[in-house]
Design a protein around this motif. Structure first.
Motif, PDB file in Angstrom:
ATOM      1  N   SER A   9      -5.145  -7.868  -6.257  1.00 46.60           N
ATOM      2  CA  SER A   9      -4.181  -6.869  -6.722  1.00 46.60           C
ATOM      3  C   SER A   9      -3.919  -5.792  -5.682  1.00 46.60           C
ATOM      4  O   SER A   9      -2.911  -5.088  -5.739  1.00 46.60           O
ATOM      5  CB  SER A   9      -4.699  -6.196  -7.992  1.00 46.60           C
ATOM      6  N   GLY A  10      -4.852  -5.628  -4.736  1.00 51.48           N
ATOM      7  CA  GLY A  10      -4.756  -4.533  -3.786  1.00 51.48           C
ATOM      8  C   GLY A  10      -5.171  -3.203  -4.365  1.00 51.48           C
ATOM      9  O   GLY A  10      -5.075  -2.174  -3.698  1.00 51.48           O
ATOM     10  N   LEU A  11      -5.645  -3.201  -5.631  1.00 49.75           N
ATOM     11  CA  LEU A  11      -5.965  -1.952  -6.325  1.00 49.75           C
ATOM     12  C   LEU A  11      -7.416  -1.863  -6.781  1.00 49.75           C
ATOM     13  O   LEU A  11      -7.802  -0.874  -7.408  1.00 49.75           O
ATOM     14  CB  LEU A  11      -5.056  -1.786  -7.561  1.00 49.75           C
ATOM     15  N   ASP A  12      -8.220  -2.864  -6.485  1.00 42.38           N
ATOM     16  CA  ASP A  12      -9.593  -2.910  -6.996  1.00 42.38           C
ATOM     17  C   ASP A  12     -10.379  -1.665  -6.573  1.00 42.38           C
ATOM     18  O   ASP A  12     -10.504  -1.384  -5.375  1.00 42.38           O
ATOM     19  CB  ASP A  12     -10.285  -4.161  -6.457  1.00 42.38           C
ATOM     20  N   PRO A  13     -10.919  -0.901  -7.546  1.00 43.65           N
ATOM     21  CA  PRO A  13     -11.669   0.301  -7.199  1.00 43.65           C
ATOM     22  C   PRO A  13     -13.114   0.031  -6.821  1.00 43.65           C
ATOM     23  O   PRO A  13     -13.853   0.960  -6.498  1.00 43.65           O
ATOM     24  CB  PRO A  13     -11.604   1.120  -8.495  1.00 43.65           C
ATOM     25  N   GLN A  46      -8.780   4.234  -4.565  1.00 43.46           N
ATOM     26  CA  GLN A  46      -8.138   5.211  -3.703  1.00 43.46           C
ATOM     27  C   GLN A  46      -8.651   4.992  -2.284  1.00 43.46           C
ATOM     28  O   GLN A  46      -9.737   4.444  -2.074  1.00 43.46           O
ATOM     29  CB  GLN A  46      -8.466   6.647  -4.145  1.00 43.46           C
ATOM     30  N   GLU A  47      -7.866   5.447  -1.315  1.00 41.01           N
ATOM     31  CA  GLU A  47      -8.300   5.332   0.076  1.00 41.01           C
ATOM     32  C   GLU A  47      -9.140   6.546   0.446  1.00 41.01           C
ATOM     33  O   GLU A  47      -8.753   7.689   0.184  1.00 41.01           O
ATOM     34  CB  GLU A  47      -7.101   5.245   1.011  1.00 41.01           C
ATOM     35  N   PHE A  48     -10.298   6.314   1.035  1.00 40.70           N
ATOM     36  CA  PHE A  48     -11.179   7.385   1.510  1.00 40.70           C
ATOM     37  C   PHE A  48     -11.449   7.154   2.996  1.00 40.70           C
ATOM     38  O   PHE A  48     -11.772   6.043   3.405  1.00 40.70           O
ATOM     39  CB  PHE A  48     -12.498   7.398   0.734  1.00 40.70           C
ATOM     40  N   THR A  49     -11.319   8.219   3.783  1.00 37.45           N
ATOM     41  CA  THR A  49     -11.570   8.121   5.214  1.00 37.45           C
ATOM     42  C   THR A  49     -12.585   9.186   5.624  1.00 37.45           C
ATOM     43  O   THR A  49     -12.835  10.136   4.888  1.00 37.45           O
ATOM     44  CB  THR A  49     -10.274   8.327   6.019  1.00 37.45           C
ATOM     45  N   GLY A  50     -13.151   9.024   6.791  1.00 37.49           N
ATOM     46  CA  GLY A  50     -14.119   9.994   7.276  1.00 37.49           C
ATOM     47  C   GLY A  50     -15.538   9.586   6.938  1.00 37.49           C
ATOM     48  O   GLY A  50     -15.781   8.828   5.996  1.00 37.49           O
ATOM     49  N   PRO A  51     -16.509  10.094   7.687  1.00 38.62           N
ATOM     50  CA  PRO A  51     -17.906   9.670   7.515  1.00 38.62           C
ATOM     51  C   PRO A  51     -18.549  10.142   6.220  1.00 38.62           C
ATOM     52  O   PRO A  51     -19.571   9.594   5.809  1.00 38.62           O
ATOM     53  CB  PRO A  51     -18.604  10.304   8.732  1.00 38.62           C
ATOM     54  N   ARG A  52     -17.990  11.151   5.561  1.00 37.47           N
ATOM     55  CA  ARG A  52     -18.628  11.709   4.361  1.00 37.47           C
ATOM     56  C   ARG A  52     -18.502  10.815   3.139  1.00 37.47           C
ATOM     57  O   ARG A  52     -19.241  10.995   2.172  1.00 37.47           O
ATOM     58  CB  ARG A  52     -18.008  13.066   4.019  1.00 37.47           C
ATOM     59  N   TRP A  53     -17.542   9.907   3.158  1.00 43.18           N
ATOM     60  CA  TRP A  53     -17.225   9.176   1.935  1.00 43.18           C
ATOM     61  C   TRP A  53     -17.563   7.700   2.039  1.00 43.18           C
ATOM     62  O   TRP A  53     -17.531   7.110   3.127  1.00 43.18           O
ATOM     63  CB  TRP A  53     -15.727   9.312   1.624  1.00 43.18           C
ATOM     64  N   PHE A  54     -17.845   7.100   0.890  1.00 45.61           N
ATOM     65  CA  PHE A  54     -17.886   5.651   0.805  1.00 45.61           C
ATOM     66  C   PHE A  54     -16.451   5.157   0.937  1.00 45.61           C
ATOM     67  O   PHE A  54     -15.547   5.679   0.289  1.00 45.61           O
ATOM     68  CB  PHE A  54     -18.473   5.198  -0.530  1.00 45.61           C
ATOM     69  N   ALA A  58      -3.825  -4.235   0.213  1.00 47.95           N
ATOM     70  CA  ALA A  58      -2.661  -4.943   0.750  1.00 47.95           C
ATOM     71  C   ALA A  58      -1.365  -4.486   0.103  1.00 47.95           C
ATOM     72  O   ALA A  58      -0.401  -5.245   0.019  1.00 47.95           O
ATOM     73  CB  ALA A  58      -2.835  -6.450   0.549  1.00 47.95           C
ATOM     74  N   THR A  59      -1.327  -3.239  -0.367  1.00 49.19           N
ATOM     75  CA  THR A  59      -0.137  -2.775  -1.101  1.00 49.19           C
ATOM     76  C   THR A  59       0.932  -2.174  -0.204  1.00 49.19           C
ATOM     77  O   THR A  59       1.810  -1.465  -0.672  1.00 49.19           O
ATOM     78  CB  THR A  59      -0.528  -1.743  -2.167  1.00 49.19           C
ATOM     79  N   GLY A  60       0.863  -2.430   1.090  1.00 46.62           N
ATOM     80  CA  GLY A  60       1.916  -1.967   1.985  1.00 46.62           C
ATOM     81  C   GLY A  60       1.511  -0.733   2.759  1.00 46.62           C
ATOM     82  O   GLY A  60       0.332  -0.500   3.043  1.00 46.62           O
ATOM     83  N   ALA A  61       2.520   0.088   3.097  1.00 45.90           N
ATOM     84  CA  ALA A  61       2.286   1.264   3.938  1.00 45.90           C
ATOM     85  C   ALA A  61       1.359   2.273   3.275  1.00 45.90           C
ATOM     86  O   ALA A  61       0.612   2.982   3.943  1.00 45.90           O
ATOM     87  CB  ALA A  61       3.618   1.926   4.286  1.00 45.90           C
ATOM     88  N   THR A  62       1.403   2.344   1.946  1.00 46.46           N
ATOM     89  CA  THR A  62       0.550   3.274   1.203  1.00 46.46           C
ATOM     90  C   THR A  62      -0.570   2.487   0.529  1.00 46.46           C
ATOM     91  O   THR A  62      -0.317   1.753  -0.432  1.00 46.46           O
ATOM     92  CB  THR A  62       1.348   4.046   0.140  1.00 46.46           C
ATOM     93  N   PRO A  63      -1.810   2.605   0.995  1.00 45.99           N
ATOM     94  CA  PRO A  63      -2.912   1.870   0.357  1.00 45.99           C
ATOM     95  C   PRO A  63      -3.088   2.275  -1.108  1.00 45.99           C
ATOM     96  O   PRO A  63      -2.873   3.430  -1.470  1.00 45.99           O
ATOM     97  CB  PRO A  63      -4.130   2.282   1.198  1.00 45.99           C
ATOM     98  N   TYR A  64      -3.437   1.325  -1.924  1.00 43.84           N
ATOM     99  CA  TYR A  64      -3.700   1.539  -3.348  1.00 43.84           C
ATOM    100  C   TYR A  64      -2.495   2.147  -4.064  1.00 43.84           C
ATOM    101  O   TYR A  64      -2.631   3.025  -4.918  1.00 43.84           O
ATOM    102  CB  TYR A  64      -4.952   2.401  -3.532  1.00 43.84           C
ATOM    103  N   ASP A  65      -1.311   1.670  -3.711  1.00 46.78           N
ATOM    104  CA  ASP A  65      -0.081   2.099  -4.370  1.00 46.78           C
ATOM    105  C   ASP A  65       0.074   1.294  -5.661  1.00 46.78           C
ATOM    106  O   ASP A  65       0.393   0.109  -5.627  1.00 46.78           O
ATOM    107  CB  ASP A  65       1.115   1.865  -3.447  1.00 46.78           C
ATOM    108  N   ALA A  66      -0.149   1.951  -6.803  1.00 46.72           N
ATOM    109  CA  ALA A  66      -0.127   1.244  -8.087  1.00 46.72           C
ATOM    110  C   ALA A  66       1.263   0.717  -8.444  1.00 46.72           C
ATOM    111  O   ALA A  66       1.389  -0.139  -9.316  1.00 46.72           O
ATOM    112  CB  ALA A  66      -0.632   2.168  -9.193  1.00 46.72           C
ATOM    113  N   MET A  67       2.292   1.219  -7.798  1.00 44.11           N
ATOM    114  CA  MET A  67       3.652   0.736  -8.056  1.00 44.11           C
ATOM    115  C   MET A  67       3.996  -0.471  -7.187  1.00 44.11           C
ATOM    116  O   MET A  67       5.098  -1.012  -7.276  1.00 44.11           O
ATOM    117  CB  MET A  67       4.652   1.863  -7.769  1.00 44.11           C
ATOM    118  N   ASN A  68       3.062  -0.900  -6.354  1.00 45.24           N
ATOM    119  CA  ASN A  68       3.360  -1.956  -5.390  1.00 45.24           C
ATOM    120  C   ASN A  68       2.181  -2.921  -5.282  1.00 45.24           C
ATOM    121  O   ASN A  68       1.759  -3.275  -4.185  1.00 45.24           O
ATOM    122  CB  ASN A  68       3.663  -1.337  -4.020  1.00 45.24           C
TER     123      ASN A  68
END
Length: 205
Positions: free
Chosen positions: A130-134, A61-69, A75-85
């Motif tokens: 895959s663009g999905l590696d957690p 999943q995409e995490f933003t901000g200083p609080r998160w790793f 590379a799944t397009g406009a939506t990061p970690y898009d499992a359909m793409n």
């Protein structure tokens, strides 16, 4: 004509038998073993919190901000970690576009974590196939550790312990590399932060 019919008969029977075995019995057997012996994995390794599905240990999943790793780029397009793409960037190592992206990402990671450019590991600036590696590498987790601890008002040792607990080791002890599951460590981070802050508030009452 009769010889042709005699040859077709056994061929059709073999086709039907193999269709039943490989198209019905084998998939049912695999599904049954999965449901009995690997139920969690067969269901997608879903992560539940408070009765809700909040993610999967297999999909980032995409995490933003200083609080998160932060996860590695996707590379799944406009939506990061898009499992359909799911796909990689397909850009070669000398591609000018990739070189520019890597340079920009390295500068951003170094700046937000207060480290030298040379300390930024490759997975911080490149997407997985895959663009999905957690997972991220332990090296990338270490780069982010001080920032995450500071933003959550936790000690580096507390956060380091969460990283270690959410590091997947190589299969059979030697297949693959260790990887820190970003979804798992961020969920554990939130729970620890809430617990510590709750205890602090309780002591000040």
């Amino acid at each position: 004509m009769d010889a042709t019919i005699r040859q077709l008969g056994p061929a059709i029977r073999v086709l039907l038998v193999l269709t039943v075995i490989t198209g019905v019995l084998y998939p049912l057997a695999v599904w049954g073993v999965g449901q009995v012996a690997f139920r969690d994995q067969a269901a997608g390794s879903l992560i539940h919190r408070d009765g809700q599905v909040v993610g999967s240990r297999l999909i980032g999943q995409e995490f933003t901000g200083p609080r998160w790793f932060h996860s590695r780029p996707s590379a799944t397009g406009a939506t990061p970690y898009d499992a359909m793409n799911s796909y990689g960037s397909n850009l070669g190592p000398t591609n000018p576009e990739l070189v520019k992206l890597v340079r920009e990402r390295r500068a951003q990671v170094a700046k937000e974590n207060g480290v030298a450019l040379s300390a930024v590991p490759p997975d911080a600036v490149t997407a997985s196939g895959s663009g999905l590696d957690p997972h991220i590498s332990p090296a990338y987790a270490r780069v982010q550790l001080s920032r995450v601890a500071r933003a959550n008002q936790l000690t580096p040792s507390q956060v380091a312990r969460l990283v270690d607990e959410n590091t997947d080791r190589p299969s059979l002890g030697f297949l693959g590399e260790p990887g820190v599951n970003v979804v798992g460590v961020n969920l554990a981070l939130r729970e620890l932060r809430d617990l510590v802050h709750h205890n602090q508030q309780a002591r000040t009452r």
